[in-house]
Write a protein that holds these residues in place. Sequence first.
Motif, PDB file in Angstrom:
ATOM      1  N   ALA A 153       0.807  -1.219   0.000  1.00  0.00           N
ATOM      2  CA  ALA A 153       0.000   0.000   0.000  1.00  0.00           C
ATOM      3  C   ALA A 153       0.841   1.270   0.000  1.00  0.00           C
ATOM      4  O   ALA A 153       0.312   2.365  -0.224  1.00  0.00           O
ATOM      5  CB  ALA A 153      -0.932   0.004   1.222  1.00  0.00           C
ATOM      6  N   ASP A 154       2.170   1.154   0.211  1.00  0.00           N
ATOM      7  CA  ASP A 154       3.018   2.339   0.318  1.00  0.00           C
ATOM      8  C   ASP A 154       3.019   3.165  -0.956  1.00  0.00           C
ATOM      9  O   ASP A 154       3.042   4.408  -0.901  1.00  0.00           O
ATOM     10  CB  ASP A 154       4.455   1.941   0.673  1.00  0.00           C
ATOM     11  CG  ASP A 154       4.566   1.377   2.083  1.00  0.00           C
ATOM     12  OD1 ASP A 154       3.558   1.444   2.806  1.00  0.00           O
ATOM     13  OD2 ASP A 154       5.650   0.868   2.439  1.00  0.00           O
ATOM     14  N   ASN A 155       3.025   2.505  -2.103  1.00  0.00           N
ATOM     15  CA  ASN A 155       3.067   3.196  -3.383  1.00  0.00           C
ATOM     16  C   ASN A 155       1.774   2.994  -4.169  1.00  0.00           C
ATOM     17  O   ASN A 155       1.777   2.962  -5.397  1.00  0.00           O
ATOM     18  CB  ASN A 155       4.251   2.700  -4.223  1.00  0.00           C
ATOM     19  CG  ASN A 155       5.576   3.031  -3.582  1.00  0.00           C
ATOM     20  OD1 ASN A 155       5.787   4.150  -3.110  1.00  0.00           O
ATOM     21  ND2 ASN A 155       6.470   2.062  -3.547  1.00  0.00           N
ATOM     22  N   ASN A 156       0.679   2.859  -3.446  1.00  0.00           N
ATOM     23  CA  ASN A 156      -0.592   2.549  -4.086  1.00  0.00           C
ATOM     24  C   ASN A 156      -1.621   3.597  -3.712  1.00  0.00           C
ATOM     25  O   ASN A 156      -1.586   4.168  -2.617  1.00  0.00           O
ATOM     26  CB  ASN A 156      -1.067   1.155  -3.626  1.00  0.00           C
ATOM     27  CG  ASN A 156      -2.085   0.556  -4.568  1.00  0.00           C
ATOM     28  OD1 ASN A 156      -3.142   1.123  -4.791  1.00  0.00           O
ATOM     29  ND2 ASN A 156      -1.763  -0.607  -5.117  1.00  0.00           N
ATOM     30  N   GLU A 211      -5.328   2.296   0.311  1.00  0.00           N
ATOM     31  CA  GLU A 211      -4.704   2.025   1.587  1.00  0.00           C
ATOM     32  C   GLU A 211      -4.824   0.537   1.918  1.00  0.00           C
ATOM     33  O   GLU A 211      -5.597  -0.195   1.308  1.00  0.00           O
ATOM     34  CB  GLU A 211      -5.360   2.869   2.681  1.00  0.00           C
ATOM     35  CG  GLU A 211      -5.165   4.373   2.464  1.00  0.00           C
ATOM     36  CD  GLU A 211      -5.787   5.193   3.565  1.00  0.00           C
ATOM     37  OE1 GLU A 211      -6.370   4.585   4.497  1.00  0.00           O
ATOM     38  OE2 GLU A 211      -5.691   6.431   3.506  1.00  0.00           O
ATOM     39  N   GLU A 212      -4.051   0.119   2.919  1.00  0.00           N
ATOM     40  CA  GLU A 212      -3.969  -1.301   3.231  1.00  0.00           C
ATOM     41  C   GLU A 212      -5.329  -1.901   3.605  1.00  0.00           C
ATOM     42  O   GLU A 212      -5.676  -2.998   3.188  1.00  0.00           O
ATOM     43  CB  GLU A 212      -2.976  -1.550   4.362  1.00  0.00           C
ATOM     44  CG  GLU A 212      -2.715  -3.017   4.619  1.00  0.00           C
ATOM     45  CD  GLU A 212      -1.512  -3.236   5.509  1.00  0.00           C
ATOM     46  OE1 GLU A 212      -1.186  -4.410   5.759  1.00  0.00           O
ATOM     47  OE2 GLU A 212      -0.893  -2.257   5.944  1.00  0.00           O
ATOM     48  N   ALA A 213      -6.113  -1.174   4.377  1.00  0.00           N
ATOM     49  CA  ALA A 213      -7.422  -1.692   4.775  1.00  0.00           C
ATOM     50  C   ALA A 213      -8.337  -1.858   3.566  1.00  0.00           C
ATOM     51  O   ALA A 213      -9.139  -2.800   3.502  1.00  0.00           O
ATOM     52  CB  ALA A 213      -8.064  -0.768   5.801  1.00  0.00           C
ATOM     53  N   GLN A 214      -8.220  -0.936   2.582  1.00  0.00           N
ATOM     54  CA  GLN A 214      -9.029  -1.057   1.373  1.00  0.00           C
ATOM     55  C   GLN A 214      -8.621  -2.277   0.553  1.00  0.00           C
ATOM     56  O   GLN A 214      -9.464  -2.985   0.013  1.00  0.00           O
ATOM     57  CB  GLN A 214      -8.883   0.209   0.528  1.00  0.00           C
ATOM     58  CG  GLN A 214      -9.492   1.450   1.152  1.00  0.00           C
ATOM     59  CD  GLN A 214      -9.222   2.693   0.332  1.00  0.00           C
ATOM     60  OE1 GLN A 214      -8.072   2.999   0.003  1.00  0.00           O
ATOM     61  NE2 GLN A 214     -10.271   3.418  -0.008  1.00  0.00           N
TER      62      GLN A 214
END
Length: 337
Positions: A106-109, A112-115
Amino acid sequence: MANYAASVLAEAKLILAERFAAPEKRLKSAGVFGAFRKNTNIALPNVGELRTKEERPEKGYFFNRSKRATTNSRTHNHTGAVGDSSEVAFSWQTFTDNAQTSLKRADNNIFEEAQILANEFENMFKNIHEDADAASQAFLATNKSLVNVATKNGSWNDTNKVFEITAANKDRFFQYGKSMLRQNHYKGMADVILDPILYAQAEYLASQGQSNSTNFGFQFMGLNHFEAVDLADANYGNGISFFIPEGTIGVVDWIPKQNRQGKGDYESVLGGYGSIIDPFTGLTYAVHAYADRADTSASGGDTQDVVINWELSVDLSFNKAELSTANESTIFEVGQL
């Protein structure tokens, strides 16, 4: 389970609850599975609670009907037949799907991680849901009645094991289907599983009210309708259905004790056990996950990353009311010629 992955999962649950009806994430109508789920508490109360482990057999028992001709005289030395009961073994199917998330993806996306996790869980929910519906439909076909005593308002095709209603009587198809059940001595509400042809026909006929020149709506009293979009029978191009007395089919869901209680850590190499409620069906699924080192640079992550491998699973037992008469079932296939 007070770890980072668990908190991300909690946030993912909230996201799922908000977006499950989005067009891109549309879910196939699961009419057959819906009928099984509706009847579970009526037909099979507390069955899942008796199961403590996958390998443990689980059985149910019921009294047989002792049917015989009566006599026409009284005697001083009458004797009677002894009643009997039957044993039924419940069978289970495990439905499983897997997904993977990573610490750094998720860092370069834009997401977000939860999504990302919510999306993976949503896909797993829907994959299991659709397979469970297919299994429900297969259960009906495999367990339909091979005998039918009905002789009025239709005819029994003993080759196809289908009660047939002529196209000339299509406007009274549902009335004749109810009559077929009554001729087999079933009263009360009934569940009707319909292919898209007959479901559309039902919607049309049910809309013919008293203000119209012809009223066909009367015949739908006592029927619960479910559309099965994949239901088809090559022998009945004008429509196929199942008529089932309400409360005579059901499905039981079960997950292992460790998942129900919660154990371990999702971010450890040994993994953790938990559970989650499917927002689409209300089923409780087992969650298992474990962490591993990985190079995820090819999929938007990093060369030095941690992946979490997720698994959702649920055991389902599809069941019907058991009858002592050979080849008889409460599941009747009804076709329109």
